[in-house]
Design a protein around this motif. Sequence first.
Motif, short mmCIF file in Angstrom:
data_model
loop_
_atom_site.label_atom_id
_atom_site.label_comp_id
_atom_site.label_asym_id
_atom_site.label_seq_id
_atom_site.Cartn_x
_atom_site.Cartn_y
_atom_site.Cartn_z
N CYS A 143 46.30 12.04 62.75
CA CYS A 143 47.15 11.00 63.33
C CYS A 143 48.47 11.00 62.57
O CYS A 143 48.49 10.96 61.34
N CYS A 146 48.88 7.28 60.63
CA CYS A 146 48.07 6.86 59.49
C CYS A 146 47.42 8.04 58.78
O CYS A 146 46.83 7.88 57.72
N VAL A 178 44.83 9.79 59.60
CA VAL A 178 43.38 9.92 59.72
C VAL A 178 43.03 11.22 60.43
O VAL A 178 43.74 11.67 61.33
N CYS A 194 45.76 8.32 66.47
CA CYS A 194 44.42 7.78 66.67
C CYS A 194 44.54 6.58 67.62
O CYS A 194 45.63 6.02 67.81
N CYS A 228 46.17 3.29 66.17
CA CYS A 228 47.62 3.40 65.98
C CYS A 228 48.34 3.42 67.32
O CYS A 228 49.36 2.76 67.51
ZN LIG Z 1 46.33 6.40 63.14
#
Ligand SMILES: [Zn+2]
Length: 264
Positions: free
Chosen positions: A27, A30, A32, A60, A63
């Motif tokens: 992502c 963030c 991830v 993601c 987000c």
């Molecule tokens: Zn994210």
Amino acid sequence: MGTGWREGPLFGFELREYLLVRWGRACVYCGVKGVPLQIDHLRARSRGGTDRLSNLVLACAPCNSSKGGRPVAEFLVGRPELAARLLALAKAPLRDAAVMNSTRYALCARLGQSGVPVSGWSGGRTSANRARFGLRKSHVSDALCVGESPPGDRIVRRAAVVLLVGCTGRGSYRRTTPDRFGFPRPTRPRRKQFHGYATGDLVRATVPRGKHRGRYVGRVSVRSKGTFALAHASGRIDVHHSQLVLLQRGDGYRYDWGRDPAGG
Ligand SMILES: [Zn+2]
């Protein structure tokens, strides 16, 4: 990219691969990894953002939904450096391996929309096949190992004799040849053909008498006077155009049957 380019059957898959490579399978907001990623418009479509690749990132689900249609700078208000980096990265050209991979995916996506079945293949999968069949690396063995294996996992046998194709070109656009001081010499002839032959034509020559008596097959270099240079398997001789039979017009390539030069 033109309109309709997103309609190919492979497009969704290839676009995702492109973006996964481009954004490191994470992502972008963030960082991830290992969760389903959605395609997000850096600049929302509701704000005039386009579907161009440079405007697409992966995010993601949390987000993506919390960003909504907001501009990146507003969504990442607490992290201005990340916002600046994302916007710059989206514009920056891809590098090295990423360029190769992404270009491949983009190319597959474009070709796929033509309706012709298109699939991608990686060097790693070719090399795995080569190891499986016990072949050494060469252009020929790579050609045998690219793509899906035949059904039933048949063993690829090394071909004893292969067709070797090389580029020879179709001549030159230069109209003069410089002398040793760099001054142009009298212009070259404007025509390429003399006595029905052009340089690069494959011919069979029958030389009736003299030192080079015999039959030869090779490529000619034509001269206006009618005596051509013939490059054959074991040398180079002068032949007269009347001694020649045309076997194949020169097409810019050289074809030879022979052993795989890099093979065992
Ligand atoms: Zn994210």
